[in-house]
Design an enzyme around this catalytic site. Structure first.
Site, mmCIF file in Angstrom:
data_model
loop_
_atom_site.group_PDB
_atom_site.id
_atom_site.type_symbol
_atom_site.label_atom_id
_atom_site.label_comp_id
_atom_site.label_asym_id
_atom_site.label_seq_id
_atom_site.Cartn_x
_atom_site.Cartn_y
_atom_site.Cartn_z
ATOM 1 N N ASP A 161 13.583 -69.760 32.746
ATOM 2 C CA ASP A 161 13.939 -70.916 33.587
ATOM 3 C C ASP A 161 15.064 -70.586 34.547
ATOM 4 O OD1 ASP A 161 12.807 -72.047 30.907
ATOM 5 O OD2 ASP A 161 12.469 -73.518 32.485
ATOM 6 N N ARG A 187 16.025 -82.523 35.959
ATOM 7 C CA ARG A 187 16.179 -81.578 34.843
ATOM 8 C C ARG A 187 17.202 -80.520 35.262
ATOM 9 N NH1 ARG A 187 11.025 -79.436 31.804
ATOM 10 N NH2 ARG A 187 12.619 -79.182 30.206
ATOM 11 N N LYS A 222 13.092 -71.176 26.989
ATOM 12 C CA LYS A 222 12.913 -72.201 25.957
ATOM 13 C C LYS A 222 13.619 -71.836 24.653
ATOM 14 C CE LYS A 222 11.262 -75.335 26.382
ATOM 15 N NZ LYS A 222 12.052 -76.538 26.731
HETATM 16 O O1 MRU Z 1 10.818 -77.405 28.975
HETATM 17 P P1 MRU Z 1 9.736 -76.652 29.704
HETATM 18 O O2 MRU Z 1 8.390 -76.822 29.117
HETATM 19 O O3 MRU Z 1 9.777 -76.939 31.192
HETATM 20 O O4 MRU Z 1 10.155 -75.131 29.521
HETATM 21 C C1 MRU Z 1 9.360 -74.123 30.078
HETATM 22 C C2 MRU Z 1 9.815 -72.766 29.759
HETATM 23 O O5 MRU Z 1 10.778 -72.557 29.052
HETATM 24 C C3 MRU Z 1 9.078 -71.643 30.427
HETATM 25 O O6 MRU Z 1 9.084 -70.501 29.633
HETATM 26 C C4 MRU Z 1 9.757 -71.306 31.772
HETATM 27 O O7 MRU Z 1 9.908 -72.462 32.542
HETATM 28 C C5 MRU Z 1 8.990 -70.299 32.533
HETATM 29 S S1 MRU Z 1 7.480 -70.946 33.180
HETATM 30 C C6 MRU Z 1 6.721 -69.732 34.059
#
Ligand code: MRU
Length: 369
Positions: A244, A90, A255
């Protein structure tokens, strides 16, 4: 955290002390199932297919993936190949690269015959650090909630809006955005969480709502478009989201949809906080909008929906007109100017280069080394 009275982290070692156990997040909220990972390929598959997801948990899983690879082949070549395999899973959450950089730097210094034990020890350390970081984020965020409770909402619940799942399921434990919420709730401060459903994968409706419900935190799931309306009507006291990747200048990638919440929050004078563990800071980047790679995910995430039917079976259905194109950017970037504060393990930090560097001089040094 506890699930039906039993304490869980999101990742742990199996009874044989070598395989790794995860909670399969693709099964929520319909089932709580665990899954054993025995190879680096299985760890990579778990990250790619989002059986584990959330920036900190992706980093922790990658660290265990390295351990799984090294127990089979402790050579330099196998270590570097495992790093490449995991890094390709990812692109957006920087915790993945952060964990793999540490693994490569530390483990190449160790003789192959001692590498497997060192790799497992490193993975345990990354997990324990994540839990400590999130606990500290919780205590600093709790002070912000307390202040709002005392000054704006005496005797009433503080309404907190969150997007996606930055809860304990996205980390090893506690969560980032949810840690202050759990601590406020546990210390008797009334809180209520507006949970964005978070299309297309519904991490809010499937994961955050499940978590909050199991902890007894009052919450309401809303469609992603409702937040602005609720803010206009004074029903949101603060926003807390995860991230992220956050740049050295404080731009926050999270997100898809987070940016729209930040715009609405600014227009309505609602404080917009980002819970930011330091492994999520990318000191090599400044301009989030142009420099952070945004993951494009499969069309089926938009054109299909999975849920439990009235008959009780879990089914996937089509929800988009046949033949229509779809586009699925999974993250967006909220410019630093829209962020009220970064809730880090070292306190609330202003979203700008100087404040971030002053709070984390050791991290700046490590990444520029
Ligand atoms: O695609 P995902 O479900 O991995 O995305 C997660 C997020 O966007 C979270 O807000 C981010 O990783 C922070 S987790 C503490």
């Amino acid at each position: 955290m506890k699930v039906d009275g039993q304490t869980f982290r999101t990742i742990w070692l199996a009874d044989d002390g070598e395989a790794v156990v995860i909670i399969d997040q693709t099964k929520f909220p319909h089932a709580f199932e665990t899954l054993e990972l025995s190879t680096v390929e299985q760890a990579a598959h778990a990250i790619r297919t989002m059986q584990v997801r959330g920036a900190p948990l992706i980093g922790a899983t990658a660290a265990y993936g390295i351990a799984l690879a090294i127990r089979q082949d402790p050579s330099d070549a196998a270590l570097l190949a495992a790093c490449d395999t995991l890094l390709a899973t990812r692109p957006t959450a920087v915790n993945l690269r952060w964990a793999l950089d540490i693994a490569r730097q530390e483990l190449t210094q160790i003789a192959p015959e001692s590498r497997a034990a060192a790799a497992y020890a490193l993975a345990h350390r990354i997990c324990d650090e994540d839990v400590a970081i999130n606990r500290a984020i919780g205590t600093h965020g709790l002070e912000v909630i307390k202040r709002i409770a005392q000054t704006k909402k005496p005797g009433e619940a503080v309404n907190i809006l969150t997007h996606c799942n930055a809860g304990w399921l996205a980390t090893v434990d506690w969560g980032t955005a949810t840690a202050p919420v759990y601590m406020a709730h546990d210390s008797g401060i009334p809180v209520h969480v507006w949970v964005d459903e978070t299309r297309p994968r519904n991490q809010g409706a499937f994961l955050t709502a499940w978590e909050l419900g199991h902890h007894g935190v009052p919450h309401t799931v809303i469609v992603d478009n409702a937040g602005g309306h609720l803010m206009q009507h004074g029903k949101v006291d603060m926003v807390i989201v995860g991230t992220d990747r956050t740049t050295a200048d404080g731009d926050v990638c999270n997100k898809i949809g987070t940016y729209l919440k930040a715009l609405a929050a600014r227009d309505n004078n609602v404080p917009f906080y980002v819970a930011l563990p330091s492994p999520t800071i990318d000191f090599t980047l400044a301009d989030g909008l142009r420099q952070i790679p945004i993951e494009e995910r499969a069309a089926a995430e938009i054109s299909q929906m999975t849920g439990r039917s009235a008959k009780g079976s879990v089914e996937t259905i089509e929800i988009v007109a046949p033949g229509s194109e779809t586009a699925n950017p999974a993250f967006d970037v909220t410019p630093a100017r829209l962020v009220t504060g970064l809730i880090t393990e070292r306190g609330i930090v202003a979203p700008n280069r100087q404040a971030i560097a002053e709070a984390f001089p050791d991290r700046v040094m490590a990444q520029s080394a």
